[in-house]
Structures are given as structure tokens and as C-alpha cells.
Design an enzyme around this catalytic site. Sequence first.
Site, PDB file in Angstrom:
ATOM      1  N   ASP A 209       0.867  -1.169   0.000  1.00 33.34           N
ATOM      2  CA  ASP A 209       0.000   0.000   0.000  1.00 33.34           C
ATOM      3  C   ASP A 209       0.911   1.227   0.000  1.00 33.34           C
ATOM      4  O   ASP A 209       1.711   1.420   0.913  1.00 33.34           O
ATOM      5  CB  ASP A 209      -0.889  -0.017   1.244  1.00 33.34           C
ATOM      6  CG  ASP A 209      -1.803   1.193   1.348  1.00 33.34           C
ATOM      7  OD1 ASP A 209      -1.634   2.149   0.569  1.00 33.34           O
ATOM      8  OD2 ASP A 209      -2.674   1.181   2.232  1.00 33.34           O
ATOM      9  N   CYS A 288      -4.314  11.733 -13.829  1.00 35.67           N
ATOM     10  CA  CYS A 288      -4.982  11.897 -15.129  1.00 35.67           C
ATOM     11  C   CYS A 288      -6.386  12.436 -14.880  1.00 35.67           C
ATOM     12  O   CYS A 288      -7.339  12.091 -15.576  1.00 35.67           O
ATOM     13  CB  CYS A 288      -4.993  10.602 -15.929  1.00 35.67           C
ATOM     14  SG  CYS A 288      -5.577   9.158 -15.045  1.00 35.67           S
TER      15      CYS A 288
END
Length: 706
Positions: A209, A288
Site C-alpha cells: 500500500d 490523469c
Amino acid sequence: MGRKNRTRQRFQCDLKVNGTRAGSNSDSRGLFWQGWGAGYSEIIKENKLFEHYYTELKIVPEGEFEEFMEAMREPLPATIRITGYKRYPDELAWHTNLSRKILRKSPLLEKFHQFLVSETESGNISRQEAVSMIPPLLMKIEPQHKILDMCAAPGSKTAQLIEMLHSDMDIPFPEGFVIANDVDNKRCYLLVHQAKRLNSPCIMVVNHDASSIPRLHFDQDGKKDILFYDRILCDVPCSGDGTMRKNIDVWKKWTTSNSIHLHGLQIRIAVRGVEQLAVGGRMVYSTCSLNPIEDEAVIAALLEKSEGALELADASADLPGLKYMPGITSWKVMTKEGQWFSDWSEVPTSRHTQIRPTMFPPTDPEKLANMKLERCMRILPHHQNTGGFFVAVLVKKAPMPWNRPDGSSADAPVEAVEGETPAEGNPSVPDTPDPSEVKKDHVCGSCPIKMKLFGFKEDPFVFLTEDDPIFPPIQAFYDLSPDFPKLNVLTRTREGKKRNLYMVSKELRNVLLNNSERMKVINTGVKVWSRNNDGEQFGCAFRLAQEGIYTLCPYIRARIINISVEDVKVLLTQENPFLSKLGDDAHTQAKKLEMGSIVLRYLPDPQDLDAPQCPIDLCGWRGKTSIRAFVSRNECLHYLRMVGVEVFRDKQGKRNDGSTETEEESTEDAEGLSQEADLLEQEGEETEQNANGTEPVSSTCDGPTS
């Protein structure tokens, strides 16, 4: 890596016909656009909430919003990047003005598509979205840098980082390395596949993680120290509304809730990144997404928490041809129901667990001005016919407040909210290395069970010892030079016969041996030797592996046959040619060698400009009366193109030389590899292939060798 990449220059003439240089604003889309989107007719490229939201935020210049929306509705052009080390788009990144679908389906482009597939698989090009190429370029990578890619899968940016480390192609082991991480175990194997195409000993793939990725230790000057990275790429999970041109589903699924839910995770990942960044280092944050909640809001929160330890760098001069909009300093938050909030004070208590103070701009004008958020860069699709993107460059000027040894600030790095835990690295987590954790037996095992990790159980990484009996026969057979770093050689088994031998750089060996209990390593190193039991009778049980040939070649002083261009053609088009098929010079050299593994080396002739002007090293086998090259199918195609032989397969499996593929070969090349390449190109796709599985059979272009 190494010399292999000098071959990239030959592709420029092939690609110039088919596209324009990346960054050009050509709008000549032609008739190929017709028919795009077939199969998506049920998806209407319209979302009124999206339009309302971004109209209100004014991220698009006045008068350009309709042009912005029109660009968002058009298909995204396919772009490719040639593996190399010059600055893009210096004829190394190419913009085709054709969608991926058209490239796959158009009969007129079948030959070009085969070229793209085979060269992608052999690591010579990468099919990568243009805006995705930007973050690595802003990192200013140098060969000695220690680099962390925090959210790396599927790996197109990781590949760029590896290439930049190997900027000096005469150095097989740069001092730097890339540690590429992803939280998704399955996507880690897609990442491994991407990295393996480049055959670098300086890459390690780990599975953690990113918001709590462990702090690593290493030996430095005889003592244990904390590993801080010189460069970090923090390309965080995001809502992806900048990808609507290629991910059509975003049109119907988009809502502001996506950004609101991801904001906290993005901050935690970014905080963990700057904690592990060396003072003086650079971290590039990118998404993005066009949404300021995922972009400027995260950067502002990071700068505020840093108390002056971080500075937003001005990267405008680093890519002078790039068109972008500066970061904004004013924005609002909207719920999925369309309710707007301009300030945290307006948010009702009932929404405090979803909407956080860090989602809003700082209210102090002086503090906001000092952040210089206008240095952030937002790329809009209609400006350069690209996807949407956001990027910011952060420079670390001092340790983070909660990591300062004088204890001048004890604030936790991330404010905990309901259902969340603070990122690792707050003052309650010690960073002092524990000597008891360090392995002393050259073995790096799997992560302990106490770590909450899932997926395949990985084999251990076992380094050769100084007196390992497996090495002297290899040393003698290939006459390895005395400076060969044999302690960097590892296997993936503790017991039994060693099947493959891999190599890593000295620095990655250091990291592996000091952190086996702290991290889950998926893959590292490049394969350099494979066991061949038939070789034992000739003095060495291990044959050379093509993947590691450019890593090993600087150290090999025997078993080398110098070959000509004509010899290359013979070796790569004939399955098992007799020695007499070679030219006189190569034939004479081959007859002097005993049977076994060999290096087939082509050296360029500066006087013959029609021949390839870059060296080629191929793994081979000298048999009793024959000789063969051990080269994968796609690398074989690559080298044949270099020496002027174009092997094109039509849909019936017929090659341009008149021969015919088997049905199995044709299916593999036309469908399997095409799908594989498309998976590598698409951000967000997954694959479950195991990186430690069986390697493809080495072959010539006319069939497998025995």
C-alpha cells in the site's frame, strides 16, 4: 540494457512516414476516424454534470470550452515512444493521429501494427499515451539516483525511469535503481512484464500500500542507515476524467463523488512519498484527472503540512514545447447532487466525514500566494490533441516537521478522519534501523505472515556466496574478468538444483539483504544464465540467456564469435544451420571452439554505412556440426529488420519470403501478442500472469530450436 539501445535510432525513418512528432498540433485525422467507436454506440459521450462542473471552475480558458468538449469526444490518438535516452519529443516519441482500434483493425495498417506489436514485446518501443510521458521527464533522472515509483502499474512510466538510469550505455550497472511499487498484486505482474522487456539489473518490483510503504534500510560506510530516495514518482490513483477519450465508460460514470472519495488517499500517498524523499530530492505528483480536489488541493495540503520543507518548483523551462495551463488558486467543491461549497465553513456537520477542509484553497491570501500553485501544470486535451493531465514538481528543502530530530513540530503528517488511519511515519513510528532485522546468510525470504499481503507466494532470493561451488565452472568456461561482481548473482531457490541465475546491481543487493522482513518483493534482477544439463559434459551446466547478454558481455572474454551481417541473416532465418553456412571468418572461429554456449557478436563497420551502425550480441549454441541463435521471436524480427530483412505475416500466416507459419504461431502473433501489447498500453488493465513462470522457448523466426 547497455549497448542494445543504440539500435533505436534505426526506427526513426520507419515511423516518420506513419505519424508526426509528438507535440505537433497536426489535425489531419483523415478518413481513418470514420467508424471509430463501433461497439460503443450505446454510450452517449455526454455528461451534463461534468460540463456544469468544469464550466463553473473555469479551468478552461474563456471561449474554448466547446473546443475542449469536442476534443474530449474524439478518440485518443495512439502514441509510441522509442526506447532511448534523448529528450522527448526529439524524434523519439511519435503521435500517429490514429486510434488504437484503427491500428488493430485496418488492413492498410496491418504491417505497421505487426511492427508495433513485435517491437513493443522486444522492448524497443512502448505504446504509451503522450501525457503519460511527461512526469518522468520532469524528474531530471541521473544514473546514480535512487528512485521510487509509488503507484507504478502498469509500468509505462517505470520503463522510462529505467531507460533514464541507463543513459550511459557502456555502464552495465548504474549506481542508481528503481523500486516500483503497486498495491494490487495482480497488477504487479503486469508491471514485471513491462520492466522485463528492458532487461535491467537495476529494477525491483514490490507489492505494498503506497500510503504506508515501509521505510527501507541499507548499509552505508559500515553502518545501518535509512534509505531516502533522490527521486520519487507519485502518480496516484485518481478519478481519471482526463481519460474520457480512451476510457469511454467514464462518460456515464463520472461524478464529483469519485474525487471526494479519493482526496484523502491521494494526500496520504503523497505524504508518505515526501517523508521518504531525500533533502534536495524531487517528487513529481501527477494524476490523469482535471479536478482541482485531486490536483491543486492535494498540493496545497502537502505544502501547508510541510511548514516550508517543500517547495513547488517552476518546471516551465524543462519542457519548452509543452502547452499547459498554470495551476489555479480558487476553486469550489460540489457534491454529486450539484450542491456547491466555497469554503469549509459552509459545509454542514453531516457532511464533515465526506468533505474535508483540505479540499478547499487556503483562506489566508499570503499563505496562498507563497505556495505558488500557478507552478502546477494542467494539460487540456484540445491544446495538443492529447488526454487530460495534471503534474506538479516538489523539491524537498528540509526534513518534514514530524521527522525533524529537534522535535520542533510534533504534528501528525495526515489528519485522521473517520474510517482512516494516519500514514506510517508519524512521530509514534520509529525509523531507527533494527540490526536484528538484517539477514546475514545471503538469503532474502518471503515477507513474514504478520504483514497483510495477498497474492502469489514468492520464491526466496538467494545470493551466491563467495565460495559457492556453482560459480568456478562458469568463471572458467566464459573466462569472466576478475572484476565480475559474482556476489550480485542470485537464484530463486534455497535447495536443489539452481535452474536460473539472475543479476542485480550492488545497490539493489544491499537493499534486498537489509529489508527481507520489511517488504514483499515480487521480482528483481535480469536473467543471465539458464541451466542446460547437456552442457555439463562440455564443462559448464549453464548457458547464456539473451535477456542478460548486454549485462554480461563486458565481463566475458571467451566463447565469442564475431559475425557479419550475412551471418546474422543466416542465424535468424535458418533453424539449425551447419557451421559451413557461416562466412569464412566466422566459420574459422567456430571450428576452434568446443561445443556449448557462445556469444555471436556483430560489430559495425564505419566504412559500410548501409549496414547497421550499432553492435549486436546474440546468445547461441555451438553444436557438433551446427550452430544456432537463442533469440525470442520478436527480438529475432527486430534484428532482421536491422539487417534489411522484413518478415511480414499476412492473416493466412504467409511470410513475405513465401514460407508459412504453423497455425499455432500465427494465432500467437496475430492475436495473443496484439492483446498483450494493448494491455501494456492501457492504464488500468490487469493481468494475472506470473513473472516467475516458464520463459518462452528461444527460437529463430522460422520455428523453435531443439
